[in-house]
Write a protein that holds these residues in place. Structure first.
Motif, PDB file in Angstrom:
ATOM      1  N   PRO A  14      -8.941 -17.300 -43.411  1.00 59.40           N
ATOM      2  CA  PRO A  14      -9.705 -18.136 -42.473  1.00 59.40           C
ATOM      3  C   PRO A  14      -9.548 -17.729 -41.008  1.00 59.40           C
ATOM      4  O   PRO A  14     -10.357 -18.132 -40.180  1.00 59.40           O
ATOM      5  CB  PRO A  14      -9.147 -19.544 -42.709  1.00 59.40           C
ATOM      6  CG  PRO A  14      -7.809 -19.340 -43.316  1.00 59.40           C
ATOM      7  CD  PRO A  14      -7.887 -18.052 -44.086  1.00 59.40           C
ATOM      8  N   TYR A  15      -8.531 -16.926 -40.666  1.00 58.79           N
ATOM      9  CA  TYR A  15      -8.339 -16.498 -39.272  1.00 58.79           C
ATOM     10  C   TYR A  15      -9.136 -15.245 -38.942  1.00 58.79           C
ATOM     11  O   TYR A  15      -9.310 -14.900 -37.790  1.00 58.79           O
ATOM     12  CB  TYR A  15      -6.856 -16.257 -38.994  1.00 58.79           C
ATOM     13  CG  TYR A  15      -6.027 -17.503 -39.163  1.00 58.79           C
ATOM     14  CD1 TYR A  15      -6.083 -18.519 -38.219  1.00 58.79           C
ATOM     15  CD2 TYR A  15      -5.233 -17.671 -40.277  1.00 58.79           C
ATOM     16  CE1 TYR A  15      -5.342 -19.682 -38.380  1.00 58.79           C
ATOM     17  CE2 TYR A  15      -4.486 -18.824 -40.448  1.00 58.79           C
ATOM     18  CZ  TYR A  15      -4.544 -19.824 -39.502  1.00 58.79           C
ATOM     19  OH  TYR A  15      -3.820 -20.963 -39.663  1.00 58.79           O
ATOM     20  N   SER A  16      -9.600 -14.536 -39.960  1.00 67.62           N
ATOM     21  CA  SER A  16     -10.359 -13.305 -39.742  1.00 67.62           C
ATOM     22  C   SER A  16     -11.847 -13.626 -39.661  1.00 67.62           C
ATOM     23  O   SER A  16     -12.328 -14.573 -40.270  1.00 67.62           O
ATOM     24  CB  SER A  16     -10.117 -12.336 -40.904  1.00 67.62           C
ATOM     25  OG  SER A  16     -10.921 -11.196 -40.771  1.00 67.62           O
ATOM     26  N   ASP A  17     -12.575 -12.812 -38.918  1.00 67.53           N
ATOM     27  CA  ASP A  17     -14.025 -12.972 -38.889  1.00 67.53           C
ATOM     28  C   ASP A  17     -14.712 -11.847 -39.658  1.00 67.53           C
ATOM     29  O   ASP A  17     -15.921 -11.764 -39.690  1.00 67.53           O
ATOM     30  CB  ASP A  17     -14.545 -13.063 -37.454  1.00 67.53           C
ATOM     31  CG  ASP A  17     -14.202 -11.848 -36.605  1.00 67.53           C
ATOM     32  OD1 ASP A  17     -13.752 -10.818 -37.165  1.00 67.53           O
ATOM     33  OD2 ASP A  17     -14.366 -11.922 -35.384  1.00 67.53           O
ATOM     34  N   GLY A  18     -13.921 -10.948 -40.250  1.00 68.83           N
ATOM     35  CA  GLY A  18     -14.482  -9.861 -41.042  1.00 68.83           C
ATOM     36  C   GLY A  18     -15.150  -8.772 -40.226  1.00 68.83           C
ATOM     37  O   GLY A  18     -15.760  -7.866 -40.770  1.00 68.83           O
ATOM     38  N   SER A  19     -15.003  -8.815 -38.906  1.00 72.96           N
ATOM     39  CA  SER A  19     -15.714  -7.882 -38.025  1.00 72.96           C
ATOM     40  C   SER A  19     -15.055  -6.511 -37.935  1.00 72.96           C
ATOM     41  O   SER A  19     -15.699  -5.538 -37.549  1.00 72.96           O
ATOM     42  CB  SER A  19     -15.800  -8.465 -36.613  1.00 72.96           C
ATOM     43  OG  SER A  19     -14.492  -8.565 -36.049  1.00 72.96           O
ATOM     44  N   GLY A  20     -13.762  -6.434 -38.232  1.00 68.98           N
ATOM     45  CA  GLY A  20     -13.029  -5.196 -38.018  1.00 68.98           C
ATOM     46  C   GLY A  20     -12.642  -4.993 -36.565  1.00 68.98           C
ATOM     47  O   GLY A  20     -12.047  -3.981 -36.205  1.00 68.98           O
ATOM     48  N   MET A  21     -12.985  -5.946 -35.704  1.00 68.33           N
ATOM     49  CA  MET A  21     -12.623  -5.864 -34.286  1.00 68.33           C
ATOM     50  C   MET A  21     -11.156  -6.240 -34.109  1.00 68.33           C
ATOM     51  O   MET A  21     -10.657  -7.133 -34.790  1.00 68.33           O
ATOM     52  CB  MET A  21     -13.482  -6.814 -33.449  1.00 68.33           C
ATOM     53  CG  MET A  21     -14.939  -6.457 -33.402  1.00 68.33           C
ATOM     54  SD  MET A  21     -15.201  -4.981 -32.395  1.00 68.33           S
ATOM     55  CE  MET A  21     -16.959  -4.779 -32.588  1.00 68.33           C
ATOM     56  N   PRO A  22     -10.460  -5.568 -33.198  1.00 68.94           N
ATOM     57  CA  PRO A  22      -9.047  -5.897 -32.994  1.00 68.94           C
ATOM     58  C   PRO A  22      -8.895  -7.234 -32.283  1.00 68.94           C
ATOM     59  O   PRO A  22      -9.750  -7.649 -31.516  1.00 68.94           O
ATOM     60  CB  PRO A  22      -8.552  -4.755 -32.107  1.00 68.94           C
ATOM     61  CG  PRO A  22      -9.762  -4.329 -31.346  1.00 68.94           C
ATOM     62  CD  PRO A  22     -10.916  -4.502 -32.301  1.00 68.94           C
ATOM     63  N   GLY A  23      -7.788  -7.892 -32.558  1.00 71.18           N
ATOM     64  CA  GLY A  23      -7.461  -9.130 -31.866  1.00 71.18           C
ATOM     65  C   GLY A  23      -6.889  -8.839 -30.489  1.00 71.18           C
ATOM     66  O   GLY A  23      -6.291  -7.788 -30.245  1.00 71.18           O
ATOM     67  N   ARG A  24      -7.057  -9.778 -29.588  1.00 74.68           N
ATOM     68  CA  ARG A  24      -6.628  -9.603 -28.191  1.00 74.68           C
ATOM     69  C   ARG A  24      -5.132  -9.343 -28.089  1.00 74.68           C
ATOM     70  O   ARG A  24      -4.700  -8.441 -27.382  1.00 74.68           O
ATOM     71  CB  ARG A  24      -7.007 -10.842 -27.395  1.00 74.68           C
ATOM     72  CG  ARG A  24      -6.657 -10.768 -25.924  1.00 74.68           C
ATOM     73  CD  ARG A  24      -7.227 -11.989 -25.199  1.00 74.68           C
ATOM     74  NE  ARG A  24      -6.884 -11.957 -23.798  1.00 74.68           N
ATOM     75  CZ  ARG A  24      -5.986 -12.759 -23.233  1.00 74.68           C
ATOM     76  NH1 ARG A  24      -5.343 -13.641 -23.961  1.00 74.68           N
ATOM     77  NH2 ARG A  24      -5.738 -12.673 -21.953  1.00 74.68           N
ATOM     78  N   GLU A  25      -4.316 -10.094 -28.790  1.00 73.24           N
ATOM     79  CA  GLU A  25      -2.864  -9.924 -28.686  1.00 73.24           C
ATOM     80  C   GLU A  25      -2.404  -8.604 -29.295  1.00 73.24           C
ATOM     81  O   GLU A  25      -1.442  -8.004 -28.826  1.00 73.24           O
ATOM     82  CB  GLU A  25      -2.126 -11.102 -29.316  1.00 73.24           C
ATOM     83  CG  GLU A  25      -2.373 -12.415 -28.593  1.00 73.24           C
ATOM     84  CD  GLU A  25      -2.071 -12.344 -27.094  1.00 73.24           C
ATOM     85  OE1 GLU A  25      -1.011 -11.811 -26.710  1.00 73.24           O
ATOM     86  OE2 GLU A  25      -2.902 -12.819 -26.295  1.00 73.24           O
ATOM     87  N   LEU A  26      -3.086  -8.135 -30.331  1.00 70.97           N
ATOM     88  CA  LEU A  26      -2.775  -6.833 -30.926  1.00 70.97           C
ATOM     89  C   LEU A  26      -2.933  -5.741 -29.873  1.00 70.97           C
ATOM     90  O   LEU A  26      -2.048  -4.895 -29.688  1.00 70.97           O
ATOM     91  CB  LEU A  26      -3.714  -6.574 -32.109  1.00 70.97           C
ATOM     92  CG  LEU A  26      -3.545  -5.257 -32.842  1.00 70.97           C
ATOM     93  CD1 LEU A  26      -2.326  -5.321 -33.760  1.00 70.97           C
ATOM     94  CD2 LEU A  26      -4.803  -4.954 -33.655  1.00 70.97           C
ATOM     95  N   VAL A  27      -4.025  -5.771 -29.156  1.00 72.66           N
ATOM     96  CA  VAL A  27      -4.285  -4.766 -28.121  1.00 72.66           C
ATOM     97  C   VAL A  27      -3.359  -4.967 -26.926  1.00 72.66           C
ATOM     98  O   VAL A  27      -2.838  -4.001 -26.354  1.00 72.66           O
ATOM     99  CB  VAL A  27      -5.770  -4.780 -27.697  1.00 72.66           C
ATOM    100  CG1 VAL A  27      -6.026  -3.785 -26.573  1.00 72.66           C
ATOM    101  CG2 VAL A  27      -6.670  -4.464 -28.892  1.00 72.66           C
ATOM    102  N   ARG A  28      -3.118  -6.202 -26.538  1.00 72.97           N
ATOM    103  CA  ARG A  28      -2.213  -6.472 -25.409  1.00 72.97           C
ATOM    104  C   ARG A  28      -0.824  -5.887 -25.669  1.00 72.97           C
ATOM    105  O   ARG A  28      -0.203  -5.334 -24.761  1.00 72.97           O
ATOM    106  CB  ARG A  28      -2.110  -7.978 -25.146  1.00 72.97           C
ATOM    107  CG  ARG A  28      -3.324  -8.548 -24.442  1.00 72.97           C
ATOM    108  CD  ARG A  28      -3.287 -10.073 -24.384  1.00 72.97           C
ATOM    109  NE  ARG A  28      -2.083 -10.581 -23.757  1.00 72.97           N
ATOM    110  CZ  ARG A  28      -2.011 -11.007 -22.502  1.00 72.97           C
ATOM    111  NH1 ARG A  28      -3.083 -10.998 -21.735  1.00 72.97           N
ATOM    112  NH2 ARG A  28      -0.890 -11.474 -22.008  1.00 72.97           N
TER     113      ARG A  28
END
Length: 149
Positions: free
Chosen positions: A29-43
């Motif tokens: 339920p936390y994923s949107d299935g987009s394959g886009m990285p999450g903000r905190e992952l990149v931070r």
């Protein structure tokens, strides 16, 4: 022959801030299935990268945008996180520079992180979702592969 300028493929953050959001929303339920990285992952990856940079380049959103292949607005949002480990930082950097899961060389990662290639090799070998291919006699030329997240 002129090379076309690389354009950022990440245009927004994924729904789960700590993930690549590659899971089906029905399964996670936390994923949107987009394959886009999450903000905190990149931070976390940006913060780890900043640890290896010279004082003059640290904190510049433009440097982050160019190094991590992000639009300037997202690069500005990526500054100021807590550092993750080197393996995760290399995974994020490599993925953002190759439209997801393309291969980067150990030498390119070593140059981006201002570290010896052997440290990049060790980080990749200890990461659960990456592997190395190529000739061990040419460590810098070895490619960093991704199995996913």
């Amino acid at each position: 022959m002129t090379e076309e300028a690389k354009k950022p493929w990440v245009t927004r953050w994924g729904a789960d801030p700590d993930s690549w959001n590659c899971y089906d929303p029905d399964d996670d339920p936390y994923s949107d299935g987009s394959g886009m990285p999450g903000r905190e992952l990149v931070r976390g990856a940006v913060a780890r990268w900043m640890m290896t940079q010279t004082v003059a380049s640290v904190g510049s959103s433009l440097d982050v945008a160019m190094t991590f292949n992000l639009p300037l607005q997202l690069a500005a949002e990526a500054v100021g996180g807590l550092p993750c480990d080197l393996g995760e930082a290399v995974q994020v950097w490599s993925s953002l520079n190759h439209d997801g899961w393309g291969d980067s060389s150990v030498g390119d990662a070593a140059l981006a992180f201002l570290l010896p290639p052997a440290e990049i090799v060790a980080a990749v070998e200890h990461h659960p979702w990456m592997y190395l291919t190529g000739d061990r006699a040419d460590i810098a030329g070895m490619l960093i592969g991704h199995e996913g997240e």
